[in-house]
Design an enzyme around this catalytic site. Structure first.
Site, PDB file in Angstrom:
ATOM      1  N   TYR A 127     -29.548  10.702 -29.387  1.00 25.38           N
ATOM      2  CA  TYR A 127     -30.529  10.879 -28.312  1.00 25.38           C
ATOM      3  C   TYR A 127     -29.826  11.220 -27.008  1.00 25.38           C
ATOM      4  O   TYR A 127     -28.758  10.681 -26.704  1.00 25.38           O
ATOM      5  CB  TYR A 127     -31.331   9.593 -28.083  1.00 25.38           C
ATOM      6  CG  TYR A 127     -32.433   9.373 -29.073  1.00 25.38           C
ATOM      7  CD1 TYR A 127     -33.715   9.854 -28.834  1.00 25.38           C
ATOM      8  CD2 TYR A 127     -32.199   8.688 -30.251  1.00 25.38           C
ATOM      9  CE1 TYR A 127     -34.739   9.644 -29.740  1.00 25.38           C
ATOM     10  CE2 TYR A 127     -33.213   8.477 -31.173  1.00 25.38           C
ATOM     11  CZ  TYR A 127     -34.483   8.952 -30.909  1.00 25.38           C
ATOM     12  OH  TYR A 127     -35.488   8.750 -31.815  1.00 25.38           O
ATOM     13  N   HIS A 174     -40.925  11.064 -32.276  1.00 29.39           N
ATOM     14  CA  HIS A 174     -41.843  10.116 -31.645  1.00 29.39           C
ATOM     15  C   HIS A 174     -43.004  10.883 -30.992  1.00 29.39           C
ATOM     16  O   HIS A 174     -42.774  11.911 -30.356  1.00 29.39           O
ATOM     17  CB  HIS A 174     -41.119   9.309 -30.576  1.00 29.39           C
ATOM     18  CG  HIS A 174     -40.016   8.441 -31.117  1.00 29.39           C
ATOM     19  ND1 HIS A 174     -40.206   7.107 -31.413  1.00 29.39           N
ATOM     20  CD2 HIS A 174     -38.725   8.701 -31.411  1.00 29.39           C
ATOM     21  CE1 HIS A 174     -39.065   6.589 -31.860  1.00 29.39           C
ATOM     22  NE2 HIS A 174     -38.143   7.534 -31.860  1.00 29.39           N
ATOM     23  N   ARG A 211     -32.162   5.337 -39.709  1.00 31.48           N
ATOM     24  CA  ARG A 211     -33.538   5.801 -39.518  1.00 31.48           C
ATOM     25  C   ARG A 211     -33.726   7.146 -40.210  1.00 31.48           C
ATOM     26  O   ARG A 211     -32.910   8.058 -40.036  1.00 31.48           O
ATOM     27  CB  ARG A 211     -33.859   6.015 -38.028  1.00 31.48           C
ATOM     28  CG  ARG A 211     -33.915   4.824 -37.101  1.00 31.48           C
ATOM     29  CD  ARG A 211     -34.952   3.765 -37.375  1.00 31.48           C
ATOM     30  NE  ARG A 211     -36.221   4.135 -38.013  1.00 31.48           N
ATOM     31  CZ  ARG A 211     -37.285   4.617 -37.377  1.00 31.48           C
ATOM     32  NH1 ARG A 211     -37.282   4.801 -36.086  1.00 31.48           N
ATOM     33  NH2 ARG A 211     -38.398   4.894 -38.024  1.00 31.48           N
ATOM     34  N   HIS A 220     -37.129  11.584 -37.639  1.00 24.68           N
ATOM     35  CA  HIS A 220     -38.482  11.355 -37.124  1.00 24.68           C
ATOM     36  C   HIS A 220     -38.626  11.922 -35.727  1.00 24.68           C
ATOM     37  O   HIS A 220     -37.636  12.107 -35.012  1.00 24.68           O
ATOM     38  CB  HIS A 220     -38.817   9.856 -37.104  1.00 24.68           C
ATOM     39  CG  HIS A 220     -37.895   9.061 -36.220  1.00 24.68           C
ATOM     40  ND1 HIS A 220     -36.662   8.621 -36.658  1.00 24.68           N
ATOM     41  CD2 HIS A 220     -38.001   8.663 -34.934  1.00 24.68           C
ATOM     42  CE1 HIS A 220     -36.052   7.973 -35.672  1.00 24.68           C
ATOM     43  NE2 HIS A 220     -36.840   7.988 -34.603  1.00 24.68           N
ATOM     44  N   TYR A 259     -30.126   8.783 -37.999  1.00 25.02           N
ATOM     45  CA  TYR A 259     -29.134   8.049 -37.208  1.00 25.02           C
ATOM     46  C   TYR A 259     -29.066   6.595 -37.649  1.00 25.02           C
ATOM     47  O   TYR A 259     -30.051   6.032 -38.123  1.00 25.02           O
ATOM     48  CB  TYR A 259     -29.401   8.181 -35.704  1.00 25.02           C
ATOM     49  CG  TYR A 259     -30.734   7.666 -35.199  1.00 25.02           C
ATOM     50  CD1 TYR A 259     -30.941   6.318 -34.920  1.00 25.02           C
ATOM     51  CD2 TYR A 259     -31.787   8.549 -34.959  1.00 25.02           C
ATOM     52  CE1 TYR A 259     -32.152   5.860 -34.424  1.00 25.02           C
ATOM     53  CE2 TYR A 259     -33.013   8.099 -34.463  1.00 25.02           C
ATOM     54  CZ  TYR A 259     -33.187   6.761 -34.204  1.00 25.02           C
ATOM     55  OH  TYR A 259     -34.387   6.308 -33.727  1.00 25.02           O
TER      56      TYR A 259
HETATM   57 FE   LIG Z   1     -36.138   7.202 -32.757  1.00 26.07          FE
END
Ligand SMILES: [Fe+3]
Lengths: 187, 231
Positions: free
Chosen positions: B104, B158, B153, B156, B143
Site C-alpha cells: 500500500y 476496498h 490476504r 482485494h 500481501y
Molecule cells: Fe487491504
C-alpha cells in the site's frame, strides 16, 4: 426482484488518503449560521487502548434542525456551504476533531422532538461492520425527553453525552468495548 | 413502533463483529447488543457526496501520476443497486488497494515489497443514472499480515459507498474469483457461508478490452426501501 445484500468488511488499516483528505473535518465555513463548536472524539478498544487507525464520520442537521437531503422536506432554512457531513481519521492520540456548528433539534417519527445530536459512524481495522452511535450535549435542554436516550439503559446514557471542555469544545470518548462500552445502534 | 423506511438486514448477511479467527476483532467488537433504533430523519438522510467533489480521471488509477503503474491493467465495473433491484444513481463509490506487488502507498505498510511511484491506489467515481460505475486500475497483489502464521490476504479492492442515507452506509472488499487464498482468509470467511461469494467479482469477457485489459464485474447491493414506505 430481490437482490442479496452485499456483506460488510473491515476498512482495514491502510484506507487511502482520499477517504480523509478530500473530505472536510471543518464542516462550517464562514457564513454558516449557528453556534461554532469543535467536537473531539477519541476512540478506544475493549482494553482501553487508544485506536490510532480508525476513521470517524459525522452526519448532522444544520443549526435550524434541517438535514441537507431531499427526504427532509420541512420548510426550514438550508445553509449554503453546510452539508453536515465530516470525515476524519484518528491520530496517534486516538482523536479525531471536527469543527462544526451545534445542530438544531429534529423531530421523532412518533411525535415530539429529539434532543440536539450528531450521528457518528466508527470504522477501524478489526471492525467488520460499521458501528453507529450518537453524540449528545451535556446540559442540553431536551435530553430528558429524548426518545432515543429513553431506549438506552439509564446507566449507559452517559456514553453518548459529550462534555464541555473550554470554549466551544465538546469531548466524547468512544469505547468499542470494555467497562465503558459505548452504546451502538442498529439503525 | 413506526415502520422502517430501509429494510433491516436479515441475520446471515453480514459478519459477526466478534469473529475471533480475525484477531483484531477480539478487542474491537462491542459485547453489548446494538440497540434497535427506529429510523428517524437522522437515519434516512445522508450526505450526497456530490460531483463537485470529484476531479476528472479519479476513476482511472493508472493515469494519476506521471508514468503508468506496473502490473496487470484491469477494468473493474458494475452496478450499485438496492435490494429491490433499483439502481442507485449518482452514488459516490470510493476504492483503495495495494499495488501489483502487494504494497500500500501508506506510511503504516511495512511489507517488504516495492512501492510503485506511479500508483497511489485510490479512486472515486459516481454512478450514472443506471447505477453503473467503472474503474481502470491494476490487479492488486496478495500481501502478508500478522494475524496468524503464514497469513496472506487474497487480492482485494476496498470499496466504500454511502448510498442514499446514513442507514445505507457500507464499506466492503471485492475479491477475485478462483483465488486460492480465499479459503484461508479470516476476513473473507467472517461473512456467513451463504453470503460470502457475493464479495467475489466475476470475470467478464464481454467487457474485456482486446489488446489492452481484462475486466471484472462487481455489483454492490445496498439496503432497499421497504415496499410501502411511509411518505
Ligand atoms: Fe487491504
Amino acid at each position: 426482484m430481490s437482490h442479496a445484500l452485499t456483506p460488510s468488511q473491515t476498512i482495514g488499516p491502510f484506507y487511502w488518503g482520499t477517504l480523509v483528505n478530500t473530505y472536510r473535518a471543518d464542516l462550517a465555513p464562514p457564513g454558516v449560521a449557528g453556534e461554532r463548536i469543535e467536537l473531539v472524539l477519541s476512540l478506544f478498544d475493549a482494553e482501553g487502548a487508544l485506536i490510532p487507525d480508525g476513521l470517524l464520520e459525522i452526519w448532522q442537521a444544520n443549526s435550524h434542525g434541517r438535514y441537507n437531503h431531499p427526504d427532509d422536506r420541512r420548510n426550514l432554512p438550508l445553509d449554503a456551504g453546510f452539508e453536515g457531513f465530516g470525515r476524519a481519521s484518528t491520530d496517534t492520540n486516538g482523536e479525531a476533531r471536527f469543527a462544526t456548528v451545534k445542530p438544531g433539534r429534529v423531530p421523532w417519527p412518533a411525535g415530539g422532538m429529539q434532543a440536539a445530536h450528531v450521528n457518528i459512524n466508527v470504522f477501524a481495522r478489526g471492525v467488520l461492520n460499521r458501528l453507529a452511535t450518537r453524540l449528545y450535549f451535556e446540559g442540553d435542554p431536551g435530553l430528558a425527553e429524548d426518545p432515543v436516550l429513553k431506549l438506552v439503559d439509564a446507566a449507559r446514557r452517559r456514553t453518548l453525552i459529550a462534555k464541555r471542555d473550554g470554549a466551544g469544545i465538546w469531548r466524547l470518548p468512544i469505547h468499542i468495548g470494555g467497562a465503558h462500552e459505548t452504546v451502538f445502534f442498529d439503525i | 413502533m413506526e415502520k422502517d423506511i430501509y429494510q433491516r438486514p436479515a441475520t446471515g448477511q453480514h459478519p459477526l463483529n466478534l469473529s475471533p479467527a480475525y484477531k483484531s476483532t477480539v478487542a474491537r467488537s462491542p459485547k453489548q447488543p446494538a440497540i434497535m433504533l427506529p429510523q428517524s430523519l437522522s437515519e434516512i438522510t445522508g450526505p450526497s457526496l456530490g460531483a463537485e467533489r470529484l476531479n476528472a480521471l479519479e476513476n482511472d488509477l493508472t493515469r494519476q501520476r506521471i508514468g503508468e503503474p506496473l502490473g496487470e491493467r484491469i477494468v473493474v465495473h458494475g452496478r450499485v443497486l438496492d435490494e429491490n433491484g433499483k439502481p442507485v444513481p449518482k452514488a459516490m463509490v470510493e476504492i483503495w488497494q495495494c499495488n501489483a506487488a502487494g504494497r500500500y502507498h501508506h506510511p503504516g505498510d511495512q511489507h517488504d515489497a516495492p512501492l510503485d511511484p506511479n500508483f497511489t491506489g485510490g479512486g472515486r467515481v459516481r454512478t450514472d443514472d443506471e447505477g453503473k460505475y467503472e474503474f481502470i486500475t491494476i490487479k492488486p497483489g496478495a500481501y502478508p499480515w500478522k494475524n496468524h502464521h503464514n497469513a496472506w490476504r487474497p487480492a482485494h479492492i476496498h470499496f466504500s459507498l454511502f448510498g442514499p442515507a446514513f442507514a445505507t452506509r457500507l464499506i466492503t472488499q471485492m475479491y477475485f474469483p478462483g483465488d486460492p487464498l480465499l479459503a484461508y482468509d479470516p476476513i473473507y470467511n467472517s461473512v456467513p457461508e451463504g453470503a460470502r461469494t457475493r464479495l467475489q467479482a466475476s470475470f467478464d469477457i464481454e467487457t474485456t478490452r482486446p489488446e489492452w485489459a481484462l475486466a471484472y464485474k462487481f455489483d454492490v447491493v445496498l439496503r432497499g426501501r421497504n415496499a410501502t414506505p411511509m411518505e
